[in-house]
Design an enzyme around this catalytic site. Sequence first.
Site, mmCIF file in Angstrom:
data_model
loop_
_atom_site.group_PDB
_atom_site.id
_atom_site.type_symbol
_atom_site.label_atom_id
_atom_site.label_comp_id
_atom_site.label_asym_id
_atom_site.label_seq_id
_atom_site.Cartn_x
_atom_site.Cartn_y
_atom_site.Cartn_z
ATOM 1 N N SER A 142 0.670 -1.549 -0.173
ATOM 2 C CA SER A 142 0.006 -0.133 -0.014
ATOM 3 C C SER A 142 0.937 0.955 0.359
ATOM 4 O O SER A 142 0.691 2.145 1.113
ATOM 5 C CB SER A 142 -0.716 -0.016 0.893
ATOM 6 O OG SER A 142 -0.241 -0.762 2.481
ATOM 7 N N GLY A 191 7.900 -0.420 -12.575
ATOM 8 C CA GLY A 191 7.221 -0.121 -11.018
ATOM 9 C C GLY A 191 7.019 -0.773 -9.970
ATOM 10 O O GLY A 191 6.356 -1.079 -9.432
#
Length: 238
Positions: A142, A191
Amino acid sequence: MWRRWRRIVEGAQGKGAGERKASVEEKALKMSSTVPKSSNIFWHDCPVGKADRQKLLKQKGCVVWITGLSGSGKSTLACTLGRELHTRGKLAYVLDGDNLRHGLNKDLGFKAEDRVENIRRVGEVAKLFADAGLVCVASLISPYRRDRESCRALLSDGSFIEVFLNMSLELCEARDPKGLYKLARAGKIKGFTGIDDPYEAPLNCEIEIKEVDGVCPSPCDMAGQVVTYLEEKGFLHE
């Protein structure tokens, strides 16, 4: 839709009908406005609520949200915490980020918009577990602060406990239990949080666990910190 509500309200009789009308219309507006892609649906309250379930379980529902870099020990802490709570006779459930991507979130990748949706879904599921009276342990990188705060906002009663595993990138990369950092450094994963995608550290987390002399604390020690917090805040009592 509104005609239906007017008929319901106008049919109310007895003392306080005017107040009931305002309450019904207010609730209808609130429930309608929280569902942007649906219409003609309304929240249905059940006679057994969160307080009843908590009384049955002799504990208070909450969400323990564990965040940190890959390799910081999130899943290990989550499972150790779940085992410790089970040993104490407390009902908990672990929502692991990787596990959820095998089912609930298997249609999502790791693009920014997919990461946002991934966290949104987990936040909503975690909220349901907490409402059921369980200690829900969510373990996910997260990385974006805004997404974590959105999950916090779902639980307005202080039952969202953010646990930040503040382990350095160097430590996590040295551990690299899944070999992901090696792949990211080789350009085979794009990423990847901490390498070519940012991790936004919490600003006001409830619990922060740091490395000691370049070493991650033991799983039992980390779980102990969380259990102590839950005890002190009354989550493990009726």
